[in-house]
Design a protein around this motif. Sequence first.
Motif, PDB file in Angstrom:
ATOM      1  N   VAL A   7       0.627  -1.183   0.158  1.00  0.00           N
ATOM      2  CA  VAL A   7       0.040   0.061   0.135  1.00  0.00           C
ATOM      3  C   VAL A   7       0.954   1.266   0.204  1.00  0.00           C
ATOM      4  O   VAL A   7       1.904   1.062   0.693  1.00  0.00           O
ATOM      5  CB  VAL A   7      -0.820   0.004   1.152  1.00  0.00           C
ATOM      6  CG1 VAL A   7      -1.771   1.253   1.285  1.00  0.00           C
ATOM      7  CG2 VAL A   7      -1.916  -1.233   1.281  1.00  0.00           C
ATOM      8  N   VAL A  22      -2.800   0.575  -4.099  1.00  0.00           N
ATOM      9  CA  VAL A  22      -2.308  -1.004  -3.675  1.00  0.00           C
ATOM     10  C   VAL A  22      -1.563  -1.410  -5.131  1.00  0.00           C
ATOM     11  O   VAL A  22      -2.120  -1.111  -6.091  1.00  0.00           O
ATOM     12  CB  VAL A  22      -3.485  -1.882  -2.981  1.00  0.00           C
ATOM     13  CG1 VAL A  22      -4.228  -2.110  -4.171  1.00  0.00           C
ATOM     14  CG2 VAL A  22      -2.830  -2.772  -2.501  1.00  0.00           C
ATOM     15  N   TYR A  53       4.811   3.911   2.385  1.00  0.00           N
ATOM     16  CA  TYR A  53       4.504   2.633   1.879  1.00  0.00           C
ATOM     17  C   TYR A  53       4.625   1.697   2.771  1.00  0.00           C
ATOM     18  O   TYR A  53       5.400   1.689   3.652  1.00  0.00           O
ATOM     19  CB  TYR A  53       5.504   2.425   0.486  1.00  0.00           C
ATOM     20  CG  TYR A  53       6.852   2.184   0.894  1.00  0.00           C
ATOM     21  CD1 TYR A  53       7.348   0.842   0.707  1.00  0.00           C
ATOM     22  CD2 TYR A  53       7.621   3.023   0.671  1.00  0.00           C
ATOM     23  CE1 TYR A  53       8.628   0.586   1.093  1.00  0.00           C
ATOM     24  CE2 TYR A  53       8.943   3.193   0.780  1.00  0.00           C
ATOM     25  CZ  TYR A  53       9.572   1.703   0.991  1.00  0.00           C
ATOM     26  OH  TYR A  53      10.862   1.653   1.198  1.00  0.00           O
ATOM     27  N   ALA A  62      -2.939  -6.351   1.904  1.00  0.00           N
ATOM     28  CA  ALA A  62      -2.547  -4.942   1.364  1.00  0.00           C
ATOM     29  C   ALA A  62      -3.890  -4.149   1.017  1.00  0.00           C
ATOM     30  O   ALA A  62      -4.091  -2.865   1.324  1.00  0.00           O
ATOM     31  CB  ALA A  62      -1.810  -5.113   0.247  1.00  0.00           C
ATOM     32  N   ILE A  63      -4.951  -4.954   0.414  1.00  0.00           N
ATOM     33  CA  ILE A  63      -6.127  -4.319  -0.198  1.00  0.00           C
ATOM     34  C   ILE A  63      -7.072  -3.924   1.054  1.00  0.00           C
ATOM     35  O   ILE A  63      -7.517  -2.931   1.208  1.00  0.00           O
ATOM     36  CB  ILE A  63      -7.107  -5.413  -0.887  1.00  0.00           C
ATOM     37  CG1 ILE A  63      -6.095  -5.479  -2.091  1.00  0.00           C
ATOM     38  CG2 ILE A  63      -8.313  -5.030  -1.226  1.00  0.00           C
ATOM     39  CD1 ILE A  63      -6.718  -6.815  -3.022  1.00  0.00           C
ATOM     40  N   GLU A  66      -5.447  -0.685   2.376  1.00  0.00           N
ATOM     41  CA  GLU A  66      -5.835   0.353   1.574  1.00  0.00           C
ATOM     42  C   GLU A  66      -7.192   0.951   1.721  1.00  0.00           C
ATOM     43  O   GLU A  66      -7.372   2.127   1.770  1.00  0.00           O
ATOM     44  CB  GLU A  66      -5.844  -0.189   0.035  1.00  0.00           C
ATOM     45  CG  GLU A  66      -6.104   0.875  -1.138  1.00  0.00           C
ATOM     46  CD  GLU A  66      -6.373   0.416  -2.368  1.00  0.00           C
ATOM     47  OE1 GLU A  66      -6.412   1.215  -3.369  1.00  0.00           O
ATOM     48  OE2 GLU A  66      -7.099  -0.552  -2.252  1.00  0.00           O
TER      49      GLU A  66
END
Length: 109
Positions: A7, A22, A53, A62-63, A66
Amino acid sequence: MERDPCVYILASGRHGTLYIGVTSDLMQRLYQHRAGMTGGFTARYKVHRLVRYEMFGDMEGAILREKQLKRWHRQWKINLIESENPHWADLAVGLGFDPLAAGGRRNGS
């Protein structure tokens, strides 16, 4: 193909316009943003400076991060950036990219 879920937060400048994205390939995505290849929001508002980051072990994590960050209030995002990058330095330079020109695009573009 090896993936490195990440991210990232881009800014137009200190306390400027923010963009949260992302990717599974931060270096490629940074190149695309800095070369103006992504179009859209980041190109229109010259949001090219990498200010934060976070790497993840899988894309799902990661999603989720985000989506969480995109729901945050702007001041929370600023506080998060400044907790590790108080001067809003372009972290992409430390990853091997050329410094951005004054207009927000990388030199030579």
